[in-house]
Design an enzyme around this catalytic site. Structure first.
Site, PDB file in Angstrom:
ATOM      1  N   ARG A 180       0.800  -1.229   0.000  1.00  0.00           N
ATOM      2  CA  ARG A 180       0.000   0.000   0.000  1.00  0.00           C
ATOM      3  C   ARG A 180       0.829   1.274   0.000  1.00  0.00           C
ATOM      4  O   ARG A 180       0.470   2.252  -0.643  1.00  0.00           O
ATOM      5  CB  ARG A 180      -0.863   0.036   1.254  1.00  0.00           C
ATOM      6  N   ARG A 212       1.327  -2.249   7.486  1.00  0.00           N
ATOM      7  CA  ARG A 212       0.352  -3.311   7.744  1.00  0.00           C
ATOM      8  C   ARG A 212       0.000  -4.051   6.459  1.00  0.00           C
ATOM      9  O   ARG A 212      -0.341  -3.440   5.452  1.00  0.00           O
ATOM     10  CB  ARG A 212      -0.917  -2.696   8.321  1.00  0.00           C
TER      11      ARG A 212
END
Ligand SMILES: Cc1cc2nc3c(=O)[nH]c(=O)nc-3n(C[C@H](O)[C@H](O)[C@H](O)COP(=O)(O)OP(=O)(O)OC[C@H]3O[C@@H](n4cnc5c(N)ncnc54)[C@H](O)[C@@H]3O)c2cc1C
Length: 540
Positions: free
Chosen positions: A293, A389
């Protein structure tokens, strides 16, 4: 030179002699996946009180779209899930925490199914999808892209059936009550009943993240970092707060709240194109749209700058309207509300603050550095995520550590006396100055400053400027005493913004979701954590 600030111990004056007191074995602050997973794993004879500042379902959990990661496919393994999590965490994962979470994931999924969550199936098997950073399809989802809602609804229903459970909605936890380095509950404010002291043998902090500190965010309005700020005031060790994860693809249409276009859209074949219609991610990373991401977020910002445009576009035109309606009903309905047909139109998207990787430092049993205070979910920093994450690991983290917190609480309760009606704790000694200022105005300025200066790209210069502004606001806001949640939230947001900015300023390298334009490389000597604890004298 930024001056250190003194952090007030309690946000409001209270007297333990005339503040109503409620007694419980376990106090849970929050009502998302982490709090409810803890609650449901407590032994039935343990009394529990859940306090939550909005309605039961107002946190991030019901908004989670993509799903929950778990190695349930016979050809997958917890070892592969472990390897992917560690790879994305960029050298800062606590490998024991990763081992625990990836190892216990299949069992937690079975428990959810046992409680009534119906994950989507393809034939007789569960339909698994793939997201960025995962080496294979391992994300379970429910009702297409409404996974969080499906989980929250089931957990809330089961919580309603649990004996010895009380729930107080519209109840704002202001501060943890501490004495002799141990937590004895919390000071809370209920919309109808006013201030109350909840006296608990064990307190579980599960108050979620802090995305609302940023102007552009996917997080719902309640996610203002209260849990982080109250833990900080109580003296808990806080870790990794420079790591705010930005979701790369959030719908960017004037008037739309910043709703995210789940990563699984890209997992199912959605592409990213710039204003010229060029598929640009191939230029930035081998995994293109499925790159981690942080890489996708930075690439989008770079592309927006290069093309001088306010967004890039998500191209879902390879998927039929029928498929989109079944697989992504929420996203499809949302796009249509703004006159966009995802099977035909390009959808404007850009990054927004999404997930706080850091938080209140905990061990593998959910214990913080304060006695009888446990933490789980987004407010906690277990070390699972490292510096970034892996998608769909956070609902899972709440489930795994929620269960662990319940186990730790049950053990602690076994040899604990009844809480005493002590009158030793108190609020501020000084006379308060009541807050009279335009809270909304400062709040908006703070959120814009954080977005501009401590967002996807940061530098010493931008962070210094942010700190200067935050410190200035802190000077006249932190010493005031407010009487409603809006003021307390602002004080909490300022405290958290200062924590994020100070940590980001200290980390002179780029790693995971933290990108410094003045230190663009990862520096091996920075393979360590930034831990901050308030000593009571001065902080930051
Ligand atoms: C739009 C969106 C999509 C996401 N998609 C996914 C996904 O697909 N998969 C995944 O794994 N993760 C996803 N995430 C992240 C994940 O949803 C969250 O990290 C997770 O739900 C956090 O759970 P939690 O229980 O810690 O906090 P939350 O669910 O946010 O709950 C926090 C609770 O604390 C309460 N609270 C806060 N402050 C106070 C206070 N002062 N007093 C009392 N109560 C308080 C709130 O009201 C709320 O009930 C997504 C997040 C968002 C925003």
């Amino acid at each position: 030179m930024i001056q250190p600030l003194r952090l007030r111990r309690y946000l409001v004056h209270y007297s333990s002699y005339n503040t109503p007191q409620i007694f419980t074995d376990v106090l849970l602050i929050g009502s998302g996946v982490a709090a409810l997973a803890t609650l449901l794993e407590l032994p039935d004879d343990v009394s529990a009180l859940v306090v939550t500042k909005g309605d039961l379902c107002s946190g991030s959990t019901p908004d989670a779209q993509g799903g929950v990661a778990a190695a349930i496919d016979p050809t997958d393994s917890p070892d592969d899930h472990f390897a992917d999590t560690v790879e994305v965490g960029c050298g800062l994962c606590d490998e024991d925490a990763v081992r625990v979470v990836t190892g216990e994931a299949p069992e937690r999924i079975d428990a959810l199914i046992g409680r009534g969550v119906e994950f989507d199936r393809r034939g007789s098997d569960y339909a698994l999808t793939r997201e960025g950073g995962h080496s294979r399809a391992r994300i379970l989802h429910a009702n297409g892209d409404a996974t969080g809602r499906a989980i929250e609804d089931v957990l809330v229903a089961r919580a309603g059936e649990r004996p010895r459970t009380n729930v107080l909605e519209q109840t704002f936890a202001l501060d943890l009550l501490t004495l002799d380095s141990a937590c004895h509950g919390a000071l809370v404010w209920n919309r109808d009943r006013g201030l109350m002291m909840v006296r608990a043998k064990v307190t579980v902090l599960a108050a979620g993240g802090c995305g609302r500190v940023y102007r552009e965010t996917t997080n719902p309005p309640v996610v203002t970092g209260d849990g982080l700020a109250m833990a900080m005031r109580a003296g808990a060790a806080m870790q990794d707060l420079e790591f705010m994860q930005f979701h790369p693809t959030v719908l960017y249409v004037a008037g739309a709240s910043r709703a995210l276009m789940s990563e699984s859209v890209r997992g199912e074949g959605g592409l990213l194109v710039n204003r010229e219609g060029e598929r640009f991610m191939l230029r930035y990373h081998d995994a293109a749209e499925l790159a981690p991401r942080d890489v996708v977020s930075r690439s989008i910002i770079a592309e927006m700058r290069r093309t001088q445009h306010t967004s890039v576009y998500l191209d879902m035109r390879s998927m039929s309207a029928d498929f989109l309606e079944t697989r992504f009903p929420t996203i499809t309905a949302l796009c249509r509300r703004f006159g966009l047909e995802p099977s035909e139109d390009l959808i404007p998207v850009r990054p927004a603050a999404h997930y706080m990787v850091g938080g209140v430092r905990t061990d593998l049993e959910g214990r913080t550095t304060i006695g009888n205070l446990l933490a789980c979910g987004e407010v906690a920093c277990t070390g699972l995520h490292g510096a970034n994450r892996l998608g769909s690991n956070s609902l899972l983290e709440g489930l795994v550590f929620g269960r662990r917190c319940a186990r730790t609480a049950a053990r602690a309760l076994a040899d604990m006396p009844e809480p005493l009606a002590v009158h030793a704790m108190q609020g501020l000694p000084e006379e308060p100055t009541y807050g009279r200022l335009n809270i909304e105005d400062v709040r908006n300025s703070l959120r814009s400053t954080m977005w501009r200066n401590a967002g996807v790209l940061r530098s010493q210069e931008s962070l210094d400027e942010a700190l200067e502004m935050i410190t200035f606001w802190c000077r006249y806001i932190m010493d005031k005493e407010f009487e409603t949640p809006a003021g307390w939230e602002l004080q909490n947001m300022l405290a958290v913004a200062r924590l994020i900015t100070t940590s980001a300023r200290q980390r002179e390298e780029s790693r995971g979701v933290h990108y410094r334009s003045d230190f663009p490389e990862t520096d091996p000597s920075w393979r360590r954590h930034i831990v901050i604890a308030n000593t009571g004298e001065a902080w930051l």
